[in-house]
Design an enzyme around this catalytic site. Sequence first.
Site, PDB file in Angstrom:
ATOM      1  N   CYS A  49       0.830  -1.210   0.000  1.00  0.00           N
ATOM      2  CA  CYS A  49       0.000   0.000   0.000  1.00  0.00           C
ATOM      3  C   CYS A  49       0.862   1.258   0.000  1.00  0.00           C
ATOM      4  CB  CYS A  49      -0.919  -0.034   1.223  1.00  0.00           C
ATOM      5  SG  CYS A  49      -1.688   1.537   1.630  1.00  0.00           S
ATOM      6  N   CYS A 106       0.010   3.916   2.743  1.00  0.00           N
ATOM      7  CA  CYS A 106       0.401   3.423   4.083  1.00  0.00           C
ATOM      8  C   CYS A 106       1.829   3.852   4.423  1.00  0.00           C
ATOM      9  CB  CYS A 106       0.313   1.897   4.133  1.00  0.00           C
ATOM     10  SG  CYS A 106      -1.353   1.240   3.918  1.00  0.00           S
TER      11      CYS A 106
END
Length: 284
Positions: free
Chosen positions: A37, A40
């Site tokens: 991600c 993230c």
Amino acid sequence: MSDLPHVFDATTETFETEVLQKSLQVPVLVDFWATWCGPCKTLGPLLEKLAGEYNGAFELAKVDVDKEQQIAAAFQIRSVPTVFLVKGGQLVDGFPGALPEGQLREFLKQHGIEPAAVEEEAADTTPVDPHAQVLALRNAIEAEPDKAELKLDLALALLKIGAAAEAETLLDGLPANLATDDRAIRARARLGFSAALKDAPPVEILQAAIAANADDLRARHLLGVHHLVAGESEAALEQFLEMLKRDRTFDEGVARKSLIDAFRVIEDDALVSRYRRRMSSLLF
């Protein structure tokens, strides 16, 4: 497991103790993330930075959704990053996506989470004589009899020397705003342990009983309570954990109950976190 202050990796095995039960004492921010991600990689370091800066005002639990699919499913995670706030054992708020630092601070502020003060000077590590502390507090109360905070301080000091009855009387007389203070709540929990020592043998006899029979779990429990009331937190946790290893069902699960109650009483977060993990590894 993260080595950053107030940041830890949550797993299916530890989620109940390290997130839900921990949130009864301090808010826990749960960060659902994944290695693949992109956002993230921006949000994660920001949350970790704030966890350290806020100095224990909240804990940050990191959940890798690929490794911990059961937790992700329970929270119905549809995208990452997603963040939830858990307080008092309940999910109270959350947000999807990566927020900038200013909005993260505002989110925390909305829930009453402010940076905890950091002591600028090194703490005095000189041991305090509990009996001298009690005497000093009695003198202070005599000089300022209407200062309720001193009575709470005295109740806590009395518990350290085993004067549970007088401590309970002081706690019962506290005004409402102090009766719900974290220290008062911890003191109430300590009273429960102190009550267990009524008519209990002294430490030396209990130690001798355990030396003669390592499976004397009644003696282990009372020895652990003695240690806890005396402020020897780790020694107490070791006895309760050993009970759990030997027979988790003894006396209707008193070992597990004692550990959980001790976690509420002990103020050393690092010690509590370490023994929560050890307890979880035995139970799950």
